[in-house]
Scaffold this motif. Structure first.
Motif, PDB file in Angstrom:
ATOM      1  N   TRP A  37      82.972  30.467  81.160  1.00  0.00           N
ATOM      2  CA  TRP A  37      82.075  30.836  80.076  1.00  0.00           C
ATOM      3  C   TRP A  37      81.657  32.296  80.232  1.00  0.00           C
ATOM      4  N   PRO A  38      81.588  33.075  79.134  1.00  0.00           N
ATOM      5  CA  PRO A  38      81.153  34.484  79.221  1.00  0.00           C
ATOM      6  C   PRO A  38      79.643  34.564  79.461  1.00  0.00           C
ATOM      7  N   GLU A  39      79.256  34.199  80.665  1.00  0.00           N
ATOM      8  CA  GLU A  39      77.836  34.043  80.998  1.00  0.00           C
ATOM      9  C   GLU A  39      77.039  35.316  80.780  1.00  0.00           C
ATOM     10  N   GLU A  40      77.634  36.462  81.102  1.00  0.00           N
ATOM     11  CA  GLU A  40      76.910  37.721  80.968  1.00  0.00           C
ATOM     12  C   GLU A  40      76.556  38.011  79.514  1.00  0.00           C
ATOM     13  N   VAL A  41      77.500  37.752  78.622  1.00  0.00           N
ATOM     14  CA  VAL A  41      77.250  37.970  77.192  1.00  0.00           C
ATOM     15  C   VAL A  41      76.236  36.950  76.679  1.00  0.00           C
ATOM     16  N   TRP A  42      76.405  35.695  77.098  1.00  0.00           N
ATOM     17  CA  TRP A  42      75.491  34.642  76.652  1.00  0.00           C
ATOM     18  C   TRP A  42      74.049  34.960  77.040  1.00  0.00           C
ATOM     19  N   ARG A  43      73.852  35.437  78.267  1.00  0.00           N
ATOM     20  CA  ARG A  43      72.501  35.769  78.723  1.00  0.00           C
ATOM     21  C   ARG A  43      71.896  36.897  77.893  1.00  0.00           C
ATOM     22  N   GLU A  44      72.730  37.843  77.500  1.00  0.00           N
ATOM     23  CA  GLU A  44      72.220  38.941  76.655  1.00  0.00           C
ATOM     24  C   GLU A  44      71.854  38.438  75.265  1.00  0.00           C
ATOM     25  N   LEU A  45      72.667  37.542  74.720  1.00  0.00           N
ATOM     26  CA  LEU A  45      72.353  36.965  73.411  1.00  0.00           C
ATOM     27  C   LEU A  45      71.043  36.187  73.463  1.00  0.00           C
ATOM     28  N   VAL A  46      70.851  35.427  74.529  1.00  0.00           N
ATOM     29  CA  VAL A  46      69.620  34.649  74.695  1.00  0.00           C
ATOM     30  C   VAL A  46      68.424  35.585  74.857  1.00  0.00           C
ATOM     31  N   ALA A  47      68.566  36.605  75.684  1.00  0.00           N
ATOM     32  CA  ALA A  47      67.451  37.526  75.941  1.00  0.00           C
ATOM     33  C   ALA A  47      66.992  38.220  74.665  1.00  0.00           C
ATOM     34  N   GLY A  48      67.939  38.508  73.776  1.00  0.00           N
ATOM     35  CA  GLY A  48      67.595  39.179  72.526  1.00  0.00           C
ATOM     36  C   GLY A  48      67.242  38.235  71.394  1.00  0.00           C
ATOM     37  N   GLY A  49      67.338  36.936  71.643  1.00  0.00           N
ATOM     38  CA  GLY A  49      67.058  35.960  70.593  1.00  0.00           C
ATOM     39  C   GLY A  49      68.150  35.852  69.555  1.00  0.00           C
ATOM     40  N   TRP A  50      69.327  36.380  69.867  1.00  0.00           N
ATOM     41  CA  TRP A  50      70.415  36.377  68.882  1.00  0.00           C
ATOM     42  C   TRP A  50      71.081  35.013  68.774  1.00  0.00           C
ATOM     43  N   PRO A  56      63.067  27.865  63.677  1.00  0.00           N
ATOM     44  CA  PRO A  56      61.813  28.352  63.077  1.00  0.00           C
ATOM     45  C   PRO A  56      60.976  29.171  64.066  1.00  0.00           C
ATOM     46  N   GLU A  57      60.223  30.108  63.519  1.00  0.00           N
ATOM     47  CA  GLU A  57      59.424  30.993  64.356  1.00  0.00           C
ATOM     48  C   GLU A  57      58.409  30.237  65.196  1.00  0.00           C
ATOM     49  N   GLU A  58      57.849  29.160  64.636  1.00  0.00           N
ATOM     50  CA  GLU A  58      56.839  28.419  65.396  1.00  0.00           C
ATOM     51  C   GLU A  58      57.407  27.741  66.628  1.00  0.00           C
ATOM     52  N   HIS A  59      58.732  27.661  66.711  1.00  0.00           N
ATOM     53  CA  HIS A  59      59.378  27.070  67.885  1.00  0.00           C
ATOM     54  C   HIS A  59      60.119  28.120  68.705  1.00  0.00           C
ATOM     55  N   GLY A  60      59.828  29.384  68.479  1.00  0.00           N
ATOM     56  CA  GLY A  60      60.382  30.443  69.312  1.00  0.00           C
ATOM     57  C   GLY A  60      61.611  31.131  68.783  1.00  0.00           C
ATOM     58  N   GLY A  61      62.041  30.770  67.563  1.00  0.00           N
ATOM     59  CA  GLY A  61      63.226  31.398  66.986  1.00  0.00           C
ATOM     60  C   GLY A  61      62.883  32.493  66.005  1.00  0.00           C
ATOM     61  N   ALA A  62      63.891  32.921  65.249  1.00  0.00           N
ATOM     62  CA  ALA A  62      63.714  34.017  64.301  1.00  0.00           C
ATOM     63  C   ALA A  62      63.421  33.543  62.887  1.00  0.00           C
ATOM     64  N   GLY A  63      63.540  32.242  62.635  1.00  0.00           N
ATOM     65  CA  GLY A  63      63.233  31.710  61.313  1.00  0.00           C
ATOM     66  C   GLY A  63      64.184  32.163  60.227  1.00  0.00           C
ATOM     67  N   GLN A  64      65.424  32.445  60.597  1.00  0.00           N
ATOM     68  CA  GLN A  64      66.404  32.897  59.618  1.00  0.00           C
ATOM     69  C   GLN A  64      67.344  31.749  59.258  1.00  0.00           C
ATOM     70  N   GLY A  65      68.507  32.078  58.699  1.00  0.00           N
ATOM     71  CA  GLY A  65      69.344  31.023  58.171  1.00  0.00           C
ATOM     72  C   GLY A  65      70.770  31.052  58.685  1.00  0.00           C
ATOM     73  N   LEU A  66      71.591  30.247  58.025  1.00  0.00           N
ATOM     74  CA  LEU A  66      73.003  30.165  58.394  1.00  0.00           C
ATOM     75  C   LEU A  66      73.718  31.483  58.115  1.00  0.00           C
ATOM     76  N   LEU A  67      73.309  32.227  57.086  1.00  0.00           N
ATOM     77  CA  LEU A  67      73.949  33.515  56.816  1.00  0.00           C
ATOM     78  C   LEU A  67      73.808  34.442  58.010  1.00  0.00           C
ATOM     79  N   LYS A 115      62.990  24.962  73.917  1.00  0.00           N
ATOM     80  CA  LYS A 115      63.882  25.065  75.074  1.00  0.00           C
ATOM     81  C   LYS A 115      65.201  25.728  74.698  1.00  0.00           C
ATOM     82  N   ILE A 116      65.713  25.407  73.504  1.00  0.00           N
ATOM     83  CA  ILE A 116      66.938  26.075  73.045  1.00  0.00           C
ATOM     84  C   ILE A 116      66.674  27.564  72.860  1.00  0.00           C
ATOM     85  N   ALA A 117      65.545  27.896  72.235  1.00  0.00           N
ATOM     86  CA  ALA A 117      65.215  29.300  71.985  1.00  0.00           C
ATOM     87  C   ALA A 117      65.056  30.078  73.286  1.00  0.00           C
ATOM     88  N   ALA A 118      64.556  29.418  74.316  1.00  0.00           N
ATOM     89  CA  ALA A 118      64.355  30.077  75.608  1.00  0.00           C
ATOM     90  C   ALA A 118      65.614  30.103  76.458  1.00  0.00           C
TER      91      ALA A 118
END
Length: 393
Positions: A37-50, A56-67, A115-118
């Motif tokens: 698994w590309p762990e280094e890239v995955w950790r960066e995506l997680v750290a940036g919330g990407w 939803p924002e109330e659960h730690g996400g960005a509250g955006q959509g499938l687009l 937990k997913i968001a974190a």
């Protein structure tokens, strides 16, 4: 009609591109060769919330959509990941985050989404069976009600990401297919605690040797009396078909986004080579026999991008998008395959060398014509639902 991406999607595109730009083709080839698994890239995506864009924002996400999720996947693929990008956005961001955000109970959202968001919890998805591939109606994995939960028995195949998953989004039958009326009745989607089931000895899995997409394993999964609490039903018991389609349509849309990004990446690699390679005193890219096929594929990629964005836009608004999702997947998968095939031809004999990324991209692009749905079934759907032709299957 407005064809400009919203500012939220532009920010996603730029942010994910910045991460992807840090990793060259040697990195991705190494991950593939080592089957890791590309762990280094995955950790960066997680750290940036990407990875949690659709939470939803109330659960730690960005509250955006499938687009935005599709744009992120496309950008990661185009930035260098190619086919490896699809699983990075399907397994947990889509199968877990997007599905639970849309269909989970308040308790499930509160338990899983933070937990997913974190980056503390990962998921995968299981529907395909040895005797029920593209025909999901015929799945036989059975969940039997037992006291305050369910007991699950059955077998799944080609389940990607089991080796990382904390929870499995599992499609079962609580009413056998032969007894279901209508035939879409009797599906129940369950959230299975993988670690708990493995420890109990009721869930085992075995990776399948495969040709490509080696940054994630795909496994045979055996369920022998897996116990699942009733509170882990996603959606309603026996009425999980609505949940299922809200998994399958986003899966096809995101697969299309991966095809668009992969097509752009492979085109760029092919064109760089065509500009530099000059065996007869001028770049081979000056020859129309090389340039025209690449130009045609560029047109195909752009068309696939438009349909992918349209399908995601429709899904985000709760509007029917089955045909658009299918068409996006069909056209993007074909564009990515044509790009990989043409890049192989552009490189000539050097394409066969593992020192170049073309062979890996060639392998990875081919499977997209078969998964997550075979192109023949997409064409059958279009023929029936868009052209009014008789049902063929």
């Amino acid at each position: 009609m407005d064809f400009d991406l919203p500012e939220s999607a532009i920010a996603v595109r730029d942010g994910v591109r910045a991460i992807a730009g840090k990793y060259d083709q040697e990195y991705w080839s190494r991950c593939d060769a080592e089957k890791r698994w590309p762990e280094e890239v995955w950790r960066e995506l997680v750290a940036g919330g990407w990875h949690s864009l659709a939470i939803p924002e109330e659960h730690g996400g960005a509250g955006q959509g499938l687009l935005e999720l599709a744009v992120a996947l496309e950008s990661l693929a185009e930035g260098g990941a190619g086919g490896a990008a699809s699983f990075m956005y399907l397994l947990t961001p889509a199968f877990g985050g997007l599905t639970i955000a849309r269909h989970g109970t308040d308790a499930q959202r509160a338990e899983f989404l933070p937990k997913i968001a974190a980056g503390e919890l990962e998921t995968c998805f299981a529907i395909t069976e040895p005797d029920a591939g593209s025909n999901a109606m015929n799945i036989s994995t059975h969940a039997r009600r037992d006291g305050d939960g369910y007991v699950v028995t059955g077998q799944k195949i080609w389940i990607s990401g089991m080796e990382r998953a904390d929870f499995l989004v599992l499609v079962t039958r609580t009413i056998p297919a032969a007894e279901a009326r209508p035939r879409t009745a009797g599906f129940t989607v369950l959230l299975v605690d993988v670690g708990e089931a493995v420890e109990a000895g009721t869930l085992t899995y075995r990776p399948i040797p495969k040709l490509g997409t080696n940054t994630v394993a795909s496994s045979m999964v055996f369920l022998d009396g897996v116990r699942v609490p009733a509170g882990r039903v996603l959606g309603e018991p026996d009425r999980g078909f609505a949940v299922l389609w809200d998994i399958l349509n986003p899966e096809r849309i995101l697969a299309a986004a991966g095809g668009v990004g992969s097509g752009e990446l492979v085109l760029r690699i092919a064109c760089d080579y065509a500009r530099d390679r000059a065996p007869f005193g001028r770049p081979i890219g000056a020859n129309q026999g090389v340039a025209f096929p690449l130009a045609r594929i560029k047109a195909q990629v752009e068309l696939a991008r438009l349909m992918t964005y349209k399908a995601a836009w429709l899904w985000d608004r709760g509007r029917p998008c089955g045909s658009e999702a299918n068409i996006a997947k069909l056209t993007a998968a074909d564009a990515a395959w044509q790009a990989a095939d043409r890049a192989f031809q552009t490189y000539g004999g050097m394409a066969y060398s593992l020192e170049y990324p073309v062979a890996r991209m060639f392998r990875d692009a081919r499977i997209a014509k078969n998964i997550p749905v075979a192109e023949e079934l997409v064409l059958a759907h279009i023929a029936q639902h868009e052209l009014g032709l008789p049902r063929s299957y």
